[in-house]
Write a protein that holds these residues in place. Structure first.
Motif, mmCIF file in Angstrom:
data_model
loop_
_atom_site.group_PDB
_atom_site.id
_atom_site.type_symbol
_atom_site.label_atom_id
_atom_site.label_comp_id
_atom_site.label_asym_id
_atom_site.label_seq_id
_atom_site.Cartn_x
_atom_site.Cartn_y
_atom_site.Cartn_z
ATOM 1 N N LEU A 64 0.844 -1.188 0.000
ATOM 2 C CA LEU A 64 0.000 0.000 0.000
ATOM 3 C C LEU A 64 0.878 1.236 0.000
ATOM 4 O O LEU A 64 1.421 1.619 1.044
ATOM 5 C CB LEU A 64 -0.909 0.008 1.234
ATOM 6 C CG LEU A 64 -2.003 -1.068 1.304
ATOM 7 C CD1 LEU A 64 -2.737 -0.974 2.635
ATOM 8 C CD2 LEU A 64 -2.979 -0.923 0.149
ATOM 9 N N PRO A 65 1.049 1.859 -1.171
ATOM 10 C CA PRO A 65 1.832 3.096 -1.209
ATOM 11 C C PRO A 65 1.237 4.137 -0.263
ATOM 12 O O PRO A 65 0.038 4.109 0.026
ATOM 13 C CB PRO A 65 1.706 3.545 -2.679
ATOM 14 C CG PRO A 65 1.381 2.294 -3.429
ATOM 15 C CD PRO A 65 0.542 1.471 -2.500
ATOM 16 N N LYS A 66 2.042 5.002 0.210
ATOM 17 C CA LYS A 66 1.599 6.029 1.145
ATOM 18 C C LYS A 66 0.441 6.836 0.557
ATOM 19 O O LYS A 66 0.534 7.347 -0.556
ATOM 20 C CB LYS A 66 2.760 6.964 1.486
ATOM 21 C CG LYS A 66 2.412 7.998 2.554
ATOM 22 C CD LYS A 66 3.609 8.868 2.884
ATOM 23 C CE LYS A 66 3.248 9.909 3.941
ATOM 24 N NZ LYS A 66 4.413 10.781 4.277
ATOM 25 N N GLY A 67 -0.635 6.935 1.313
ATOM 26 C CA GLY A 67 -1.795 7.706 0.885
ATOM 27 C C GLY A 67 -2.753 6.967 -0.032
ATOM 28 O O GLY A 67 -3.765 7.537 -0.451
ATOM 29 N N SER A 68 -2.472 5.695 -0.341
ATOM 30 C CA SER A 68 -3.293 4.968 -1.315
ATOM 31 C C SER A 68 -4.566 4.378 -0.716
ATOM 32 O O SER A 68 -5.550 4.157 -1.434
ATOM 33 C CB SER A 68 -2.480 3.846 -1.957
ATOM 34 O OG SER A 68 -2.096 2.875 -0.990
ATOM 35 N N LEU A 69 -4.570 4.121 0.594
ATOM 36 C CA LEU A 69 -5.710 3.423 1.203
ATOM 37 C C LEU A 69 -7.012 4.193 1.014
ATOM 38 O O LEU A 69 -8.062 3.612 0.697
ATOM 39 C CB LEU A 69 -5.445 3.191 2.689
ATOM 40 C CG LEU A 69 -6.500 2.348 3.424
ATOM 41 C CD1 LEU A 69 -6.614 0.975 2.787
ATOM 42 C CD2 LEU A 69 -6.150 2.227 4.904
ATOM 43 N N LYS A 70 -6.970 5.500 1.191
ATOM 44 C CA LYS A 70 -8.207 6.283 1.050
ATOM 45 C C LYS A 70 -8.737 6.238 -0.376
ATOM 46 O O LYS A 70 -9.961 6.206 -0.595
ATOM 47 C CB LYS A 70 -7.992 7.721 1.505
ATOM 48 C CG LYS A 70 -7.035 8.544 0.665
ATOM 49 C CD LYS A 70 -6.939 9.976 1.190
ATOM 50 C CE LYS A 70 -5.970 10.809 0.355
ATOM 51 N NZ LYS A 70 -5.859 12.206 0.879
ATOM 52 N N PHE A 71 -7.828 6.194 -1.364
ATOM 53 C CA PHE A 71 -8.278 6.135 -2.748
ATOM 54 C C PHE A 71 -8.816 4.745 -3.098
ATOM 55 O O PHE A 71 -9.681 4.622 -3.968
ATOM 56 C CB PHE A 71 -7.149 6.540 -3.689
ATOM 57 C CG PHE A 71 -6.811 7.996 -3.617
ATOM 58 C CD1 PHE A 71 -7.676 8.943 -4.138
ATOM 59 C CD2 PHE A 71 -5.649 8.427 -2.998
ATOM 60 C CE1 PHE A 71 -7.391 10.302 -4.056
ATOM 61 C CE2 PHE A 71 -5.350 9.771 -2.914
ATOM 62 C CZ PHE A 71 -6.228 10.713 -3.437
ATOM 63 N N VAL A 169 -8.861 5.001 -10.043
ATOM 64 C CA VAL A 169 -7.990 3.974 -10.629
ATOM 65 C C VAL A 169 -6.762 4.624 -11.252
ATOM 66 O O VAL A 169 -5.634 4.144 -11.091
ATOM 67 C CB VAL A 169 -8.755 3.149 -11.689
ATOM 68 C CG1 VAL A 169 -7.790 2.292 -12.509
ATOM 69 C CG2 VAL A 169 -9.796 2.261 -11.019
ATOM 70 N N ARG A 170 -6.990 5.719 -11.964
ATOM 71 C CA ARG A 170 -5.876 6.453 -12.574
ATOM 72 C C ARG A 170 -4.920 6.979 -11.509
ATOM 73 O O ARG A 170 -3.698 6.900 -11.645
ATOM 74 C CB ARG A 170 -6.437 7.605 -13.406
ATOM 75 C CG ARG A 170 -5.378 8.444 -14.118
ATOM 76 C CD ARG A 170 -4.748 7.694 -15.256
ATOM 77 N NE ARG A 170 -3.764 8.517 -15.958
ATOM 78 C CZ ARG A 170 -2.787 8.045 -16.681
ATOM 79 N NH1 ARG A 170 -2.627 6.741 -16.805
ATOM 80 N NH2 ARG A 170 -1.946 8.845 -17.307
ATOM 81 N N LYS A 171 -5.482 7.496 -10.417
ATOM 82 C CA LYS A 171 -4.670 7.996 -9.312
ATOM 83 C C LYS A 171 -3.862 6.864 -8.688
ATOM 84 O O LYS A 171 -2.650 7.014 -8.431
ATOM 85 C CB LYS A 171 -5.578 8.628 -8.255
ATOM 86 C CG LYS A 171 -4.864 9.127 -7.004
ATOM 87 C CD LYS A 171 -4.034 10.353 -7.281
ATOM 88 C CE LYS A 171 -3.447 10.933 -5.997
ATOM 89 N NZ LYS A 171 -2.631 12.132 -6.258
ATOM 90 N N LEU A 172 -4.497 5.737 -8.456
ATOM 91 C CA LEU A 172 -3.803 4.592 -7.868
ATOM 92 C C LEU A 172 -2.741 4.047 -8.815
ATOM 93 O O LEU A 172 -1.687 3.567 -8.373
ATOM 94 C CB LEU A 172 -4.812 3.491 -7.510
ATOM 95 C CG LEU A 172 -5.741 3.816 -6.331
ATOM 96 C CD1 LEU A 172 -6.897 2.828 -6.273
ATOM 97 C CD2 LEU A 172 -4.964 3.798 -5.021
#
Length: 289
Positions: A64-71, A169-172
């Protein structure tokens, strides 16, 4: 060896996704008089099973990259809203109309990408968004009778949810999140979201209805993998136009399988939305060049 660009890979994947999602809509409609949330559960339990097996067999590490969980949660919530709305519309509208309202998603993807990815929205894109909304109204044909307008409103909301999900999805993808894990997470989340309703309102199915829903799940799994790969490979503004092939696939399946013939307003709305998508695509390509 011929090198395939990200844009070409994105186009190929988005066409494959469009066909898969058209098949999904056909099978959902074939399942008949079953609550749409129940249909969603069986559709997604198959997608979850397939995606989970593929993820495990791939042997790829999931982090889980940093900040990815919320997305991940944003994508799951928006995707669940999107599929609930789409399935309700598929049950009550022609396949082509439901697909057309769902195809507002690429426009919303561009809009939401402005907030999530800081991708600029140019004046011609704003014009296209307004034109697409007008086309959606022709398809929806809003009426004072809420019961008649509800399916179209649900389809429109489904398109909005899907558009936000695509932006996530694009952001992730930019954050290097594993695409297979995104699908597993969304499928599990949407199944769990359907459980409370099914606990109190489960409707028994015939064998043919179950087969139809399982096939819808298989088609959905193919569509999810394809659309995730597409938005990983290229920005929404470069490939979104090709997503509209689903309307043609859905119209053909609706006519051949169910004998559905859209009315003149629905056809006009479809043509207007496709025209806006084509306008936006051509303008964006010219500016890029």
């Amino acid at each position: 060896m011929l090198k395939i660009s990200g844009r070409q890979r994105g186009i190929t994947c988005i066409l494959a996704a469009a066909f898969c999602f058209s098949l999904m809509g056909m099978f959902v409609h074939l399942a008949g008089d079953i609550p749409f949330i129940e249909k969603t559960f069986f559709r997604n339990i198959v997608a979850f099973s397939v995606s989970f097996v593929i993820l495990v067999k791939s042997g790829e590490k999931v982090s889980l990259p940093k900040g990815s969980l919320k997305f991940l949660f944003f994508r799951a919530i928006a995707g669940t809203v999107g599929i609930f709305g789409n399935f309700y519309a598929v049950d009550h509208l022609f396949l082509s109309d439901a697909a057309m309202l769902n195809k507002m998603a690429p426009f919303f993807a561009i809009l939401f990408s402005f907030f999530l990815l800081k991708e600029k929205i140019r004046p011609f894109q704003i014009i296209a968004l307004v034109g697409a909304f007008a086309g959606a109204m022709l398809v929806a044909k809003p009426a004072f009778d809420f019961s008649k307008s509800l399916p179209a409103a649900a389809g429109f909301l489904g398109g909005m949810g899907a558009g936000f999900a695509y932006s996530c999805v694009r952001k992730l993808g930019n954050m290097k999140m594993n695409g297979k894990f995104i699908i597993v997470f969304f499928s599990a989340f949407s199944c769990l979201a359907a459980v409370p309703y099914m606990f109190y309102n489960f409707v028994p199915m015939t064998e043919m209805q179950l087969v139809a829903l399982l096939l819808s799940g298989a088609a959905a799994a193919g569509g999810q993998f394809s659309v995730t790969a597409a938005y990983f490979a290229a920005p929404a503004k470069e490939i979104s136009i090709y997503d509209y092939s689903q309307i043609l696939f859905s119209a053909l399946l609706g006519f051949v399988v169910f004998g559905q013939v859209p009315d003149i307003l629905s056809i006009a709305g479809c043509l207007l939305i496709i025209a806006m998508a084509l306008f936006m695509f051509i303008r964006g390509k010219n500016e890029h060049n």
